[in-house]
Design a protein around this motif. Structure first.
Motif, PDB file in Angstrom:
ATOM      1  N   GLU A  37       0.829  -1.204   0.000  1.00 30.79           N
ATOM      2  CA  GLU A  37       0.000   0.000   0.000  1.00 30.79           C
ATOM      3  C   GLU A  37       0.869   1.262   0.000  1.00 30.79           C
ATOM      4  OE1 GLU A  37      -3.288   0.309  -0.307  1.00 30.79           O
ATOM      5  OE2 GLU A  37      -3.316  -1.861  -0.657  1.00 30.79           O
TER       6      GLU A  37
ATOM      7  N   LYS B 115       2.093   1.859  -3.487  1.00 31.82           N
ATOM      8  CA  LYS B 115       1.050   2.463  -4.323  1.00 31.82           C
ATOM      9  C   LYS B 115       0.975   3.971  -4.104  1.00 31.82           C
ATOM     10  CE  LYS B 115      -1.985  -1.620  -4.531  1.00 31.82           C
ATOM     11  NZ  LYS B 115      -3.332  -2.154  -4.156  1.00 31.82           N
ATOM     12  N   ARG B 116       1.131   4.386  -2.850  1.00 30.88           N
ATOM     13  CA  ARG B 116       1.064   5.822  -2.553  1.00 30.88           C
ATOM     14  C   ARG B 116       2.276   6.563  -3.101  1.00 30.88           C
ATOM     15  NH1 ARG B 116      -0.674   3.760   2.489  1.00 30.88           N
ATOM     16  NH2 ARG B 116       1.407   4.128   3.377  1.00 30.88           N
ATOM     17  N   THR B 117       3.459   5.988  -2.936  1.00 30.52           N
ATOM     18  CA  THR B 117       4.669   6.678  -3.395  1.00 30.52           C
ATOM     19  C   THR B 117       4.757   6.729  -4.915  1.00 30.52           C
ATOM     20  OG1 THR B 117       5.916   4.599  -3.160  1.00 30.52           O
ATOM     21  CG2 THR B 117       5.993   6.142  -1.319  1.00 30.52           C
TER      22      THR B 117
ATOM     23  N   GLN C 293       2.543   7.780  -6.723  1.00 29.55           N
ATOM     24  CA  GLN C 293       1.792   8.972  -7.110  1.00 29.55           C
ATOM     25  C   GLN C 293       2.562  10.268  -6.854  1.00 29.55           C
ATOM     26  OE1 GLN C 293      -1.055   8.268  -8.645  1.00 29.55           O
ATOM     27  NE2 GLN C 293      -0.699   6.108  -8.174  1.00 29.55           N
TER      28      GLN C 293
ATOM     29  N   THR D 232       9.361   4.022  -3.949  1.00 25.97           N
ATOM     30  CA  THR D 232       8.599   2.891  -4.488  1.00 25.97           C
ATOM     31  C   THR D 232       9.450   1.628  -4.497  1.00 25.97           C
ATOM     32  OG1 THR D 232       7.277   4.362  -5.888  1.00 25.97           O
ATOM     33  CG2 THR D 232       7.308   2.032  -6.470  1.00 25.97           C
TER      34      THR D 232
END
Length: 246
Positions: free
Chosen positions: A69, A72-74, A76, A87
Protein backbone atom coordinates in the motif's frame (compact mmCIF):
# COMPACT_ATOMS: atom_id res chain seq x y z
CA UNK A 1 0.98 7.50 30.83
CA UNK A 2 -1.59 7.93 28.05
CA UNK A 3 1.25 8.36 25.55
CA UNK A 4 2.87 5.13 26.75
CA UNK A 5 -0.39 3.20 26.49
CA UNK A 6 -1.03 4.58 23.01
CA UNK A 7 2.50 3.69 21.91
CA UNK A 8 2.47 0.13 23.23
CA UNK A 9 -1.01 -0.50 21.80
CA UNK A 10 0.41 -0.21 18.29
CA UNK A 11 2.01 -3.26 16.69
CA UNK A 12 4.80 -1.02 15.38
CA UNK A 13 5.40 0.29 18.88
CA UNK A 14 5.68 -3.19 20.37
CA UNK A 15 7.90 -4.31 17.49
CA UNK A 16 10.32 -1.44 18.05
CA UNK A 17 10.48 -2.10 21.78
CA UNK A 18 11.17 -5.77 21.06
CA UNK A 19 13.79 -4.77 18.46
CA UNK A 20 15.57 -2.44 20.86
CA UNK A 21 15.59 -5.18 23.51
CA UNK A 22 16.87 -7.74 21.00
CA UNK A 23 19.84 -5.63 19.92
CA UNK A 24 20.54 -4.47 23.46
CA UNK A 25 20.84 -8.14 24.39
CA UNK A 26 23.10 -8.80 21.38
CA UNK A 27 25.39 -5.93 22.38
CA UNK A 28 25.47 -7.04 26.02
CA UNK A 29 26.28 -10.61 25.01
CA UNK A 30 29.21 -9.37 22.92
CA UNK A 31 30.56 -7.20 25.75
CA UNK A 32 30.24 -10.00 28.32
CA UNK A 33 31.46 -12.85 26.09
CA UNK A 34 34.89 -13.09 27.77
CA UNK A 35 33.63 -12.69 31.32
CA UNK A 36 33.60 -16.20 32.79
CA UNK A 37 31.69 -15.00 35.85
CA UNK A 38 28.75 -13.88 33.72
CA UNK A 39 28.00 -17.13 31.91
CA UNK A 40 24.56 -17.48 33.49
CA UNK A 41 23.68 -13.90 32.60
CA UNK A 42 24.88 -14.39 29.01
CA UNK A 43 22.74 -17.52 28.71
CA UNK A 44 19.68 -15.60 29.93
CA UNK A 45 20.42 -12.76 27.51
CA UNK A 46 20.70 -15.21 24.62
CA UNK A 47 17.34 -16.72 25.55
CA UNK A 48 15.77 -13.26 25.79
CA UNK A 49 17.25 -12.24 22.45
CA UNK A 50 15.81 -15.33 20.76
CA UNK A 51 12.41 -14.66 22.34
CA UNK A 52 12.41 -11.04 21.14
CA UNK A 53 13.38 -12.13 17.62
CA UNK A 54 10.58 -14.70 17.49
CA UNK A 55 8.05 -12.23 18.88
CA UNK A 56 8.94 -9.64 16.24
CA UNK A 57 8.20 -12.12 13.46
CA UNK A 58 4.61 -12.31 14.67
CA UNK A 59 4.27 -8.52 14.65
CA UNK A 60 5.53 -8.40 11.05
CA UNK A 61 3.00 -10.83 9.58
CA UNK A 62 0.82 -8.07 8.13
CA UNK A 63 3.61 -5.75 7.04
CA UNK A 64 3.73 -7.07 3.47
CA UNK A 65 0.33 -5.54 2.73
CA UNK A 66 1.35 -2.29 4.44
CA UNK A 67 4.47 -2.05 2.26
CA UNK A 68 2.49 -2.73 -0.92
CA UNK A 69 0.00 0.00 0.00
CA UNK A 70 2.90 2.35 0.74
CA UNK A 71 4.38 1.57 -2.69
CA UNK A 72 1.05 2.46 -4.32
CA UNK A 73 1.06 5.82 -2.55
CA UNK A 74 4.67 6.68 -3.40
CA UNK A 75 4.06 5.90 -7.07
CA UNK A 76 1.79 8.97 -7.11
CA UNK A 77 4.54 11.37 -5.99
CA UNK A 78 5.25 14.16 -8.47
CA UNK A 79 8.98 14.22 -7.68
CA UNK A 80 10.45 11.47 -9.89
CA UNK A 81 13.49 10.84 -7.70
CA UNK A 82 11.40 10.44 -4.55
CA UNK A 83 8.89 8.34 -6.49
CA UNK A 84 11.59 5.95 -7.71
CA UNK A 85 13.51 5.67 -4.44
CA UNK A 86 10.52 5.21 -2.16
CA UNK A 87 8.60 2.89 -4.49
CA UNK A 88 11.59 0.59 -4.98
CA UNK A 89 12.29 0.72 -1.23
CA UNK A 90 8.70 -0.23 -0.36
CA UNK A 91 8.57 -3.03 -2.95
CA UNK A 92 11.75 -4.53 -1.56
CA UNK A 93 10.41 -4.19 1.97
CA UNK A 94 7.36 -6.15 0.86
CA UNK A 95 9.61 -8.87 -0.62
CA UNK A 96 11.65 -8.89 2.59
CA UNK A 97 8.53 -9.44 4.68
CA UNK A 98 7.40 -12.25 2.36
CA UNK A 99 10.73 -14.02 2.92
CA UNK A 100 10.57 -13.30 6.65
CA UNK A 101 7.02 -14.69 6.89
CA UNK A 102 8.07 -17.82 4.99
CA UNK A 103 10.96 -18.33 7.42
CA UNK A 104 8.57 -17.92 10.35
CA UNK A 105 6.21 -20.49 8.83
CA UNK A 106 9.11 -22.92 8.44
CA UNK A 107 10.26 -22.40 12.03
CA UNK A 108 6.80 -23.20 13.42
CA UNK A 109 6.42 -26.20 11.13
CA UNK A 110 3.77 -24.85 8.73
CA UNK A 111 6.20 -25.16 5.79
CA UNK A 112 8.92 -27.78 5.58
CA UNK A 113 10.26 -27.90 2.02
CA UNK A 114 12.08 -24.54 1.76
CA UNK A 115 15.79 -23.80 2.00
CA UNK A 116 16.10 -21.75 5.17
CA UNK A 117 19.56 -20.38 4.36
CA UNK A 118 18.57 -19.36 0.82
CA UNK A 119 15.41 -17.59 1.97
CA UNK A 120 17.33 -15.87 4.75
CA UNK A 121 19.91 -14.55 2.26
CA UNK A 122 17.15 -13.39 -0.09
CA UNK A 123 15.51 -11.56 2.81
CA UNK A 124 18.81 -9.82 3.61
CA UNK A 125 19.28 -8.84 -0.05
CA UNK A 126 15.82 -7.28 -0.21
CA UNK A 127 16.40 -5.54 3.11
CA UNK A 128 19.73 -4.17 1.87
CA UNK A 129 18.27 -2.81 -1.37
CA UNK A 130 15.39 -1.22 0.55
CA UNK A 131 17.86 0.53 2.85
CA UNK A 132 20.06 1.66 -0.04
CA UNK A 133 17.07 3.26 -1.78
CA UNK A 134 15.88 4.85 1.48
CA UNK A 135 19.36 6.24 2.09
CA UNK A 136 19.45 7.53 -1.50
CA UNK A 137 16.22 9.37 -0.75
CA UNK A 138 17.83 10.85 2.37
CA UNK A 139 20.86 12.07 0.39
CA UNK A 140 18.58 13.59 -2.24
CA UNK A 141 16.50 15.41 0.38
CA UNK A 142 19.64 16.65 2.17
CA UNK A 143 20.99 17.95 -1.16
CA UNK A 144 17.75 19.83 -1.79
CA UNK A 145 17.86 21.34 1.70
CA UNK A 146 21.46 22.42 1.19
CA UNK A 147 20.62 24.10 -2.13
CA UNK A 148 17.74 25.98 -0.51
CA UNK A 149 19.91 26.97 2.43
CA UNK A 150 22.76 28.17 0.18
CA UNK A 151 20.37 30.51 -1.65
CA UNK A 152 19.30 32.15 1.58
CA UNK A 153 21.04 35.52 2.03
CA UNK A 154 20.87 35.35 5.82
CA UNK A 155 22.60 31.96 5.82
CA UNK A 156 25.35 33.17 3.46
CA UNK A 157 26.10 35.99 5.86
CA UNK A 158 26.17 33.49 8.71
CA UNK A 159 28.58 31.22 6.81
CA UNK A 160 30.88 34.13 5.86
CA UNK A 161 30.98 35.14 9.51
CA UNK A 162 31.84 31.54 10.50
CA UNK A 163 34.72 31.39 8.03
CA UNK A 164 36.06 34.81 9.04
CA UNK A 165 35.89 33.95 12.74
CA UNK A 166 37.77 30.67 12.24
CA UNK A 167 40.78 31.55 10.04
CA UNK A 168 42.86 28.75 11.59
CA UNK A 169 40.33 26.20 10.26
CA UNK A 170 40.40 27.76 6.80
CA UNK A 171 44.21 27.52 6.78
CA UNK A 172 44.22 23.84 7.68
CA UNK A 173 41.12 22.65 5.89
CA UNK A 174 40.16 23.52 2.33
CA UNK A 175 37.86 26.55 2.71
CA UNK A 176 35.33 25.07 0.28
CA UNK A 177 35.23 21.87 2.33
CA UNK A 178 34.71 23.80 5.55
CA UNK A 179 31.88 25.76 3.92
CA UNK A 180 30.34 22.53 2.64
CA UNK A 181 30.45 20.88 6.06
CA UNK A 182 29.02 24.01 7.70
CA UNK A 183 26.18 24.03 5.15
CA UNK A 184 25.55 20.30 5.63
CA UNK A 185 25.48 20.42 9.42
CA UNK A 186 23.28 23.51 9.50
CA UNK A 187 20.83 21.91 7.05
CA UNK A 188 20.58 18.74 9.16
CA UNK A 189 20.29 20.76 12.38
CA UNK A 190 17.32 22.69 11.01
CA UNK A 191 15.62 19.49 9.80
CA UNK A 192 16.03 16.87 12.59
CA UNK A 193 13.60 14.44 10.92
CA UNK A 194 15.94 14.10 7.93
CA UNK A 195 19.00 13.80 10.18
CA UNK A 196 17.40 11.06 12.30
CA UNK A 197 16.23 9.08 9.27
CA UNK A 198 19.70 9.29 7.70
CA UNK A 199 21.43 8.08 10.88
CA UNK A 200 18.84 5.31 11.27
CA UNK A 201 19.33 4.01 7.73
CA UNK A 202 23.13 4.17 8.00
CA UNK A 203 23.01 2.15 11.24
CA UNK A 204 20.58 -0.39 9.76
CA UNK A 205 22.84 -0.80 6.73
CA UNK A 206 25.45 -2.64 8.81
CA UNK A 207 23.00 -5.47 9.57
CA UNK A 208 22.45 -6.87 6.04
CA UNK A 209 26.01 -5.97 4.99
CA UNK A 210 27.34 -8.20 7.76
CA UNK A 211 24.78 -10.94 7.08
CA UNK A 212 25.65 -11.07 3.37
CA UNK A 213 29.40 -10.90 3.99
CA UNK A 214 29.76 -7.68 1.98
CA UNK A 215 31.23 -5.81 4.93
CA UNK A 216 32.13 -8.04 7.85
CA UNK A 217 31.95 -6.34 11.23
CA UNK A 218 31.18 -8.17 14.48
CA UNK A 219 28.24 -8.87 16.75
CA UNK A 220 29.09 -5.83 18.88
CA UNK A 221 28.92 -3.40 15.96
CA UNK A 222 25.70 -4.98 14.66
CA UNK A 223 24.18 -4.87 18.16
CA UNK A 224 25.14 -1.22 18.70
CA UNK A 225 23.90 -0.10 15.28
CA UNK A 226 20.68 -2.06 15.69
CA UNK A 227 20.11 -0.54 19.14
CA UNK A 228 20.70 3.02 17.89
CA UNK A 229 18.36 2.60 14.92
CA UNK A 230 15.73 0.99 17.18
CA UNK A 231 15.85 3.89 19.64
CA UNK A 232 15.51 6.36 16.76
CA UNK A 233 12.54 4.33 15.51
CA UNK A 234 10.91 4.55 18.94
CA UNK A 235 11.46 8.32 19.10
CA UNK A 236 10.07 8.96 15.60
CA UNK A 237 7.03 6.79 16.26
CA UNK A 238 6.34 8.51 19.57
CA UNK A 239 6.94 11.96 18.04
CA UNK A 240 5.43 12.02 14.51
CA UNK A 241 6.91 15.47 13.84
CA UNK A 242 10.37 13.83 13.85
CA UNK A 243 9.32 11.33 11.15
CA UNK A 244 10.54 12.16 7.66
CA UNK A 245 7.87 12.82 5.01
CA UNK A 246 6.99 11.55 2.51
Amino acid sequence: MDAVVKFTSQSQGRDRIFRATQYACALSIYLLRKNSERKDLVAKLKSLEATMRAGRKLFRLGNTINSIEAAKRTMQLSDRVLCLCLTVANINRALYFICDNALWARNVGLIRDIDKERWSLNASRCYLLSLVMSLTRDVYVVFQLMVQKARDRHFRQKMDQHLSENPEVADVVIPQLDAFLFLLLDSLKSHPAVALDTVKNICDLFIPLDRLGIYQSNAGVVGLCGLISSLIGIVTLAQPKLRIKP
